[in-house]
Design a protein around this motif. Structure first.
Motif, mmCIF file in Angstrom:
data_model
loop_
_atom_site.group_PDB
_atom_site.id
_atom_site.type_symbol
_atom_site.label_atom_id
_atom_site.label_comp_id
_atom_site.label_asym_id
_atom_site.label_seq_id
_atom_site.Cartn_x
_atom_site.Cartn_y
_atom_site.Cartn_z
ATOM 1 N N PHE A 1 0.842 -1.197 0.000
ATOM 2 C CA PHE A 1 0.000 0.000 0.000
ATOM 3 C C PHE A 1 0.874 1.241 0.000
ATOM 4 O O PHE A 1 1.946 1.265 0.623
ATOM 5 N N VAL A 2 0.383 2.287 -0.657
ATOM 6 C CA VAL A 2 1.000 3.606 -0.543
ATOM 7 C C VAL A 2 -0.107 4.632 -0.321
ATOM 8 O O VAL A 2 -1.206 4.509 -0.867
ATOM 9 N N VAL A 3 0.184 5.631 0.509
ATOM 10 C CA VAL A 3 -0.712 6.758 0.724
ATOM 11 C C VAL A 3 -0.098 7.966 0.037
ATOM 12 O O VAL A 3 1.100 8.247 0.203
ATOM 13 N N LEU A 4 -0.915 8.669 -0.739
ATOM 14 C CA LEU A 4 -0.439 9.771 -1.560
ATOM 15 C C LEU A 4 -1.071 11.083 -1.121
ATOM 16 O O LEU A 4 -2.209 11.106 -0.626
ATOM 17 N N GLY A 5 -0.345 12.193 -1.312
ATOM 18 C CA GLY A 5 -0.877 13.517 -1.007
ATOM 19 C C GLY A 5 -0.375 14.543 -1.988
ATOM 20 O O GLY A 5 0.771 14.474 -2.446
ATOM 21 N N ALA A 6 -1.233 15.512 -2.332
ATOM 22 C CA ALA A 6 -0.860 16.569 -3.267
ATOM 23 C C ALA A 6 -1.667 17.824 -2.951
ATOM 24 O O ALA A 6 -2.617 17.789 -2.165
ATOM 25 N N ASP A 7 -1.297 18.924 -3.602
ATOM 26 C CA ASP A 7 -1.944 20.214 -3.327
ATOM 27 C C ASP A 7 -3.159 20.471 -4.200
ATOM 28 O O ASP A 7 -4.017 21.282 -3.847
ATOM 29 N N THR A 8 -3.258 19.816 -5.353
ATOM 30 C CA THR A 8 -4.420 19.979 -6.227
ATOM 31 C C THR A 8 -4.874 18.612 -6.705
ATOM 32 O O THR A 8 -4.115 17.632 -6.663
ATOM 33 N N ARG A 9 -6.123 18.547 -7.195
ATOM 34 C CA ARG A 9 -6.640 17.288 -7.721
ATOM 35 C C ARG A 9 -5.819 16.839 -8.920
ATOM 36 O O ARG A 9 -5.507 15.645 -9.073
ATOM 37 N N GLU A 10 -5.453 17.762 -9.790
ATOM 38 C CA GLU A 10 -4.676 17.399 -10.980
ATOM 39 C C GLU A 10 -3.311 16.835 -10.588
ATOM 40 O O GLU A 10 -2.852 15.831 -11.166
ATOM 41 N N GLU A 11 -2.660 17.460 -9.605
ATOM 42 C CA GLU A 11 -1.367 16.953 -9.150
ATOM 43 C C GLU A 11 -1.511 15.578 -8.524
ATOM 44 O O GLU A 11 -0.647 14.711 -8.701
ATOM 45 N N TYR A 12 -2.605 15.377 -7.800
ATOM 46 C CA TYR A 12 -2.812 14.069 -7.171
ATOM 47 C C TYR A 12 -2.974 12.977 -8.236
ATOM 48 O O TYR A 12 -2.359 11.910 -8.133
ATOM 49 N N GLU A 13 -3.804 13.223 -9.238
ATOM 50 C CA GLU A 13 -4.030 12.199 -10.261
ATOM 51 C C GLU A 13 -2.759 11.904 -11.043
ATOM 52 O O GLU A 13 -2.489 10.750 -11.391
ATOM 53 N N ALA A 14 -1.964 12.925 -11.324
ATOM 54 C CA ALA A 14 -0.684 12.701 -12.009
ATOM 55 C C ALA A 14 0.248 11.875 -11.125
ATOM 56 O O ALA A 14 0.954 10.974 -11.611
ATOM 57 N N LEU A 15 0.246 12.155 -9.824
ATOM 58 C CA LEU A 15 1.063 11.385 -8.885
ATOM 59 C C LEU A 15 0.627 9.925 -8.847
ATOM 60 O O LEU A 15 1.472 9.015 -8.863
ATOM 61 N N ALA A 16 -0.676 9.681 -8.808
ATOM 62 C CA ALA A 16 -1.174 8.306 -8.757
ATOM 63 C C ALA A 16 -0.749 7.519 -9.991
ATOM 64 O O ALA A 16 -0.322 6.358 -9.888
ATOM 65 N N ARG A 17 -0.816 8.157 -11.155
ATOM 66 C CA ARG A 17 -0.391 7.469 -12.387
ATOM 67 C C ARG A 17 1.110 7.198 -12.371
ATOM 68 O O ARG A 17 1.569 6.132 -12.794
ATOM 69 N N ARG A 18 1.866 8.174 -11.855
ATOM 70 C CA ARG A 18 3.322 8.008 -11.820
ATOM 71 C C ARG A 18 3.720 6.885 -10.860
ATOM 72 O O ARG A 18 4.631 6.086 -11.163
ATOM 73 N N VAL A 19 3.062 6.804 -9.725
ATOM 74 C CA VAL A 19 3.364 5.744 -8.766
ATOM 75 C C VAL A 19 3.065 4.375 -9.367
ATOM 76 O O VAL A 19 3.842 3.422 -9.206
ATOM 77 N N CYS A 20 1.928 4.260 -10.056
ATOM 78 C CA CYS A 20 1.604 2.977 -10.707
ATOM 79 C C CYS A 20 2.673 2.574 -11.717
ATOM 80 O O CYS A 20 2.956 1.378 -11.888
#
Length: 429
Positions: free
Chosen positions: A399-418
């Motif tokens: 499992f990983v828990v992710l955090g970002a400052d905007t929704r767009e940054e969060y979704e980009a982070l989630a794709r990058r982690v995958c």
């Protein structure tokens, strides 16, 4: 036997081992009774020094043992303990904790805790309260032709068949047509963790699936967090991991910010209160699953009277700004929690899993996962050499828990982690 308990302090029973929860409870009251089962003592490494601060520790083999739970209740009564709260934070201690409540006189409804686990009784009570649910029918004996025929005649396909007291979609299967029902039932292998083989069948609900995690004090949510699964749990294994054509992570969920969706939060909170009243939920942590149909109607799926598992508890801790166990302890005993201060405006979690079944040849360790910018927490549950069967969606790897400052940054982070944090396997055998 006279009581040695000091007056004025709440008396709490904690079922199952959690160092964080026990420590948080002991910070509030010295009168903490802990019940551990064989799994706890054999595999969970209880901190016996911490437990020495508890009023008493009971060791039992199984929370489903009426004899052992009765013995715990009798000892508490003989010690003149006046238990105020029983906290059960795992799925497989729910029946025992509920039975203990009945024996100690903390509830007048002897079937209340059964409705917390048995999805048939749960849905029956919720539907009678006017909350929309899927159409369902009991399948008490899958080997009886008349029981199977009743499913075909009563429900519209596709349907979902699941254990009446299961969890985590383990043993849950989707059946597309009436002709598929009998061979599907014959292929179901009972979950070894469950005592009952009884099943329930319900119509499949299309739409978005949410999980709602809350902590209640009476009718008031001390926190209520709505999260959306990237994919409905029943479709997690339908596609290969990694960002697909629509760039959707394969397994995980993200928190829906209340400021971004006030109408959704209002509707979910209203539905949750109705569910609580129908089931007699007056406090403690809950984990509710609800579908939103394409037309916008919210449909109740199921609820657990415990904190959520998998990545969700860690995400909630980041939403609160402190550990969820502290919130549960303070909320249950005092009806209040510390001020909520989210660590990031946009939060969520992912389950990292391999593309298919096989033996794990490579898996990132927690240090590697935490090295990715935006990863706030990480947990690895498997190692190289372990086998993954892909038998159900809750076969956890990391499992990983992710955090970002905007929704767009969060979704980009989630794709990058995958893309960056991959688990590799080779075919078994």
């Amino acid at each position: 036997m006279s009581s040695s308990l000091a007056p004025g302090h709440p008396q709490v029973v904690v079922c199952k081992w959690s160092a964080e929860l026990v420590r948080s409870m002991l910070d509030i009251t010295p009168h903490v009774f802990v019940v551990l089962d064989e799994f706890d003592t054999a595999y969970m490494n209880p901190d016996w020094e911490l437990l020495s601060r508890a009023e008493r520790v009971y060791r039992i083999s199984d929370f489903d043992s009426n004899e052992e739970i009765s013995a715990v209740a009798a000892d508490l009564i003989l010690r003149r303990a006046s238990i105020d709260h029983i906290v059960s934070f795992t799925e497989f201690s729910q029946f025992g904790a509920g039975y203990l409540e009945v024996l100690l006189g903390l509830t007048k409804d002897p079937m209340r805790h059964v409705a917390f686990r048995d999805k048939r009784l749960m849905k029956d009570r919720v539907r009678l309260a006017g909350v929309p649910t899927a159409n369902w029918i009991t399948l008490a004996d899958p080997s009886r032709e008349d029981d199977v025929a009743a499913v075909r005649e009563t429900l519209s396909f596709p349907i979902v068949v699941k254990p009446v007291a299961g969890s985590g979609a383990i043993g849950t299967v989707k059946v597309e047509t009436p002709d598929d029902l009998l061979p599907t039932l014959r292929g179901i292998e009972p979950d070894p963790h469950l005592k009952s083989d009884q099943l329930t069948a319900e119509e499949f609900i299309p739409g978005r699936e949410y999980h709602v995690d809350a902590l209640w004090s009476g009718d008031t949510p001390l926190y209520l967090i709505v999260s959306a699964y990237y994919r409905p749990r029943m479709s997690v294994l339908d596609t290969e991991p990694g960002a697909d054509a629509d760039a959707t992570p394969p397994d995980g969920s993200y928190v829906v910010n209340a400021e971004d969706a006030p109408a959704l939060y209002s509707r979910v909170t209203d539905l949750h209160r109705k569910v609580n009243r129908a089931l007699g939920i007056t406090g403690g942590a809950t984990h509710l699953e609800v579908f939103e149909r394409p037309d916008g109607e919210l449909v109740f799926s199921e609820i657990a009277t415990r904190m959520a598992g998998a990545w969700i508890g860690a995400v909630i801790s980041e939403c609160l700004g402190y550990e969820i166990h502290e919130a549960i302890a303070r909320g249950v005993v005092t009806g209040k929690i510390p001020e909520v201060r989210p660590s990031r405006p946009y939060l969520g979690g992912l389950h990292l899993r391999p593309k298919g079944p096989g033996r794990i040849t490579a898996i990132p360790d927690e240090e590697e996962m935490l090295a990715v910018d935006g990863v706030l927490r990480a947990q690895r549950l498997r190692s190289a050499g372990d086998s993954v069967d892909h038998a159900h969606p809750s076969e956890w790897c990391a499992f990983v828990v992710l955090g970002a400052d905007t929704r767009e940054e969060y979704e980009a982070l989630a794709r990058r982690v995958c893309d960056e944090l991959r688990i590799e396997v080779e075919p078994a055998g």
